[in-house]
Design a protein around this motif. Structure first.
Motif, short mmCIF file in Angstrom:
data_model
loop_
_atom_site.label_atom_id
_atom_site.label_comp_id
_atom_site.label_asym_id
_atom_site.label_seq_id
_atom_site.Cartn_x
_atom_site.Cartn_y
_atom_site.Cartn_z
N ILE A 35 -0.43 4.97 -0.35
CA ILE A 35 -1.61 4.79 0.49
C ILE A 35 -1.11 4.54 1.91
N PRO B 133 -2.11 3.26 5.33
CA PRO B 133 -3.19 2.54 6.02
C PRO B 133 -3.20 2.82 7.52
N LEU C 81 0.83 -1.20 0.00
CA LEU C 81 0.00 0.00 0.00
C LEU C 81 0.87 1.26 0.00
N VAL D 103 -8.31 1.77 5.18
CA VAL D 103 -7.82 2.81 4.28
C VAL D 103 -8.90 3.87 4.13
N ALA E 119 -6.78 0.39 -3.15
CA ALA E 119 -6.28 -0.58 -2.16
C ALA E 119 -6.82 -1.98 -2.41
#
Length: 77
Positions: A29, A31, A24, A57, A65
């Motif tokens: 991203i 998380p 991720l 997320v 994701a």
């Protein structure tokens, strides 16, 4: 994390969670990881589910994701 902007995408053991987090983060991203505990059962059974982690997320990154999870051949919740 009810009524929030975050969606749970995975629940699993630490090794799997770490692998997912790395993938991720490669896609920018970030998380949120939450430890799943059943602390109310601890006095009764002498154990907890603390080995399980949940990955959340932001809802704006949910689609991206879930594609990453699919590429890792992992099941979605």
């Amino acid at each position: 994390m009810t009524d929030s902007n975050y969606i749970k995408i995975f629940t699993g053991e630490l090794m799997e969670v770490q692998k997912i987090i790395l993938e991720l983060e490669k896609q920018d991203i970030i998380p949120v990881v939450k430890e799943q505990t059943d602390s109310g059962l601890l006095p009764i059974f002498g154990m907890s589910n603390s080995l399980l982690k949940q990955i959340y997320v932001h809802k704006d990154e949910h689609e991206k994701a879930t594609l990453i999870l699919k590429n890792l051949n992992l099941e979605l919740p």
